[in-house]
Write a protein that holds these residues in place. Structure first.
Motif, short mmCIF file in Angstrom:
data_model
loop_
_atom_site.label_atom_id
_atom_site.label_comp_id
_atom_site.label_asym_id
_atom_site.label_seq_id
_atom_site.Cartn_x
_atom_site.Cartn_y
_atom_site.Cartn_z
N GLN A 97 0.85 -1.18 0.00
CA GLN A 97 0.00 0.00 0.00
C GLN A 97 0.89 1.23 0.00
OE1 GLN A 97 -3.22 0.69 -0.35
NE2 GLN A 97 -2.79 2.87 -0.13
N THR A 127 -7.50 2.26 -2.24
CA THR A 127 -8.52 2.48 -3.26
C THR A 127 -9.43 1.27 -3.46
OG1 THR A 127 -7.08 1.64 -4.99
CG2 THR A 127 -6.94 4.00 -4.51
N GLU A 152 -7.33 -2.52 -8.45
CA GLU A 152 -6.32 -3.48 -8.87
C GLU A 152 -4.94 -2.84 -8.67
OE1 GLU A 152 -7.32 -4.46 -12.87
OE2 GLU A 152 -9.19 -5.44 -12.32
N THR A 153 -4.42 -2.97 -7.45
CA THR A 153 -3.17 -2.32 -7.10
C THR A 153 -2.16 -3.34 -6.61
OG1 THR A 153 -3.90 -1.90 -4.82
CG2 THR A 153 -4.38 -0.20 -6.47
N ASP A 193 2.88 -3.44 -15.01
CA ASP A 193 1.90 -2.83 -14.11
C ASP A 193 1.71 -1.35 -14.43
OD1 ASP A 193 4.47 -2.21 -13.38
OD2 ASP A 193 4.33 -3.02 -11.36
N HIS A 205 -1.25 6.10 -10.88
CA HIS A 205 -2.53 5.55 -11.31
C HIS A 205 -3.10 4.61 -10.26
CE1 HIS A 205 -2.82 6.77 -15.67
NE2 HIS A 205 -1.57 7.11 -15.40
N GLN A 206 -2.23 3.84 -9.63
CA GLN A 206 -2.69 2.91 -8.60
C GLN A 206 -3.15 3.67 -7.35
OE1 GLN A 206 -0.45 -0.79 -8.08
NE2 GLN A 206 0.91 -0.18 -9.74
N GLY A 248 -6.82 3.41 -8.30
CA GLY A 248 -6.94 1.97 -8.08
C GLY A 248 -6.60 1.18 -9.33
N GLY A 249 -5.81 1.75 -10.22
CA GLY A 249 -5.43 1.10 -11.47
C GLY A 249 -5.88 1.93 -12.65
N GLN A 250 -7.11 1.70 -13.12
CA GLN A 250 -7.68 2.47 -14.21
C GLN A 250 -9.06 2.99 -13.80
OE1 GLN A 250 -6.76 -0.68 -17.42
NE2 GLN A 250 -6.64 1.23 -18.57
#
Length: 406
Positions: free
Chosen positions: A57, A64, A67-68, A148, A153-154, A158-160
């Motif tokens: 984290q 979030t 997908e992290t 990744d 972004h993560q 939380g990814g996208q």
């Protein structure tokens, strides 16, 4: 066709507007309602991590729930992408993309209809789609140059970041590439949340421009703005006494993003060698109210004003030094910035730690349908810990996949 951007190949150096329009029109022309394009992307990895991925984290940022992180250790199928697209009639085009997770679950990543006949360079899209905030967010994961997503972004999305709503784009009739975009959407994904409201929970606009510099260079740059609203967006944290507590945030989240891409290939021919430099900067300001320890049974949660200002960025370069072979380097950095909990500062602490990561990769592209990649990351997202991450990844494409944008 030199202007086509195929799966995972480095983009040739051509005009940005030309690449965008021709890739889009080629994808649409290849589809029809009686014979839709169907494709399957297989994505598998072997992952070796020096620290437990369950504790990953970015320090100083609220989780979030997306997908992290680096994913699980050892062998993993990864996310399989199944897509279907076709012209509906002379007015509309449709696409659906379904992600099949390693756990056997299916999620609709994209499902939208898009106009094909609006005048004056206008295009409208309705349904579920990736937001055009920044540069990388609306690109499918199998087109990324690294295993990744960047840390920023993560940490922020939380990814996208997916939208469910309407997206409008206008391509100006100029020699200089200029595209304006806007989105009005539900905004239920992080940093927003479900609000049980009829109104729009997310508003977005973007401006992108670019062009050629001689015959061997081109570029694209832009600015984006995104506002979402959250209603009791939850996260789990440890308070100053070491107790695990569940908290919620209610308020607004505003993000400004700057992005830029520069591409080089000798005389516009990227087949043998080319270089792509890419970077994005994000700043997020959130304001509202935090309810501390909402699960306390003996008393209600402690509510107090909340405000934060946090940022992050990354820069990367990918060099194809000979046919089929590329090397890449990426540096990520986050700034936990200023976080003010108000009266809840007696229970929750902010950190001044700045997460960072350095990544190197080398990949081999057998054809436009296959790629194998080795990636090593020195991850310092967690305060007080360094994680050496090694990934071996394959990406295989089956079926008729449309061209990708610039």
């Amino acid at each position: 066709m030199p202007f086509m951007l195929t799966m995972k190949r480095a983009a040739p150096v051509v005009g940005v507007a030309c690449a965008t329009l021709l890739a889009s029109s080629a994808a649409l022309a290849a589809d029809n309602s009686f014979n839709p394009a169907i494709w399957l992307i297989l994505n598998g990895t072997y992952t070796n991590l020096s620290k437990d991925p369950g504790t990953w984290q970015p320090s100083g940022f609220q989780p979030t729930g997306g997908e992290t992180g680096p994913g699980s250790r050892s062998f993993s199928l990864g996310e399989t992408e199944l897509g279907l697209s076709a012209n509906i009639d002379q007015y509309f085009f449709g696409r659906a993309t379904v992600a099949l997770t390693p756990e056997g679950e299916a999620e609709v990543e994209e499902g939208f209809v898009q106009t094909t006949a609006l005048p004056s360079g206008l295009t409208a899209r309705a349904g579920r789609f990736y937001s055009a905030t920044g540069y990388l967010n609306d690109k499918h994961a199998h087109t990324w140059d690294f295993v990744d997503a960047p840390l920023v972004h993560q940490a922020l999305f939380g990814g996208q970041f997916k939208q469910e709503g309407v997206q409008l784009k206008w391509l100006a009739p100029l020699d200089q590439y200029l595209e304006l975009g806007a989105e009005v959407a539900k905004g239920q994904n992080h940093p927003g949340s479900e609000r049980n409201s009829n109104g729009a929970g997310a508003l977005q606009w973007s401006v992108h421009t670019g062009g050629d510099l001689g015959t061997s260079h081109n570029w694209r740059a832009g600015v984006s703005w995104l506002r979402t609203r959250a209603n009791q967006r939850g996260w789990t944290d440890n308070d100053l006494a070491g107790k695990e507590v569940n908290n919620t945030f209610t308020g607004s989240s505003r993000i400004v993003a700057l992005d830029g891409v520069w591409k080089w290939a000798p005389h516009g021919n990227a087949k043998v060698t080319n270089l792509v430099l890419q970077g994005e900067v994000f700043k997020r300001v959130e304001s509202g109210q935090v309810d501390y320890d909402v699960d306390t049974a003996s008393a209600g949660p402690a509510a107090a004003a909340y405000r934060s200002s946090q940022s992050g960025w990354y820069v990367q370069g990918v060099y194809q030094f000979m046919p089929q072979w590329r090397v890449g380097l990426r540096h990520d950095r986050l700034d936990s910035g200023s976080v003010r909990y108000g009266d809840n500062a007696a229970y929750l602490a902010a950190t001044a730690y700045s997460p960072k990561r350095d990544t190197v990769m080398v990949d081999w592209t057998g054809s436009e349908y296959s790629r194998i990649r080795l990636q090593v990351s020195d991850d310092r997202a967690r305060a007080g810990g360094r994680d050496t991450q090694v990934f071996l990844q394959y990406i295989m494409s089956l079926g008729a996949h449309g061209a990708h944008s610039y």
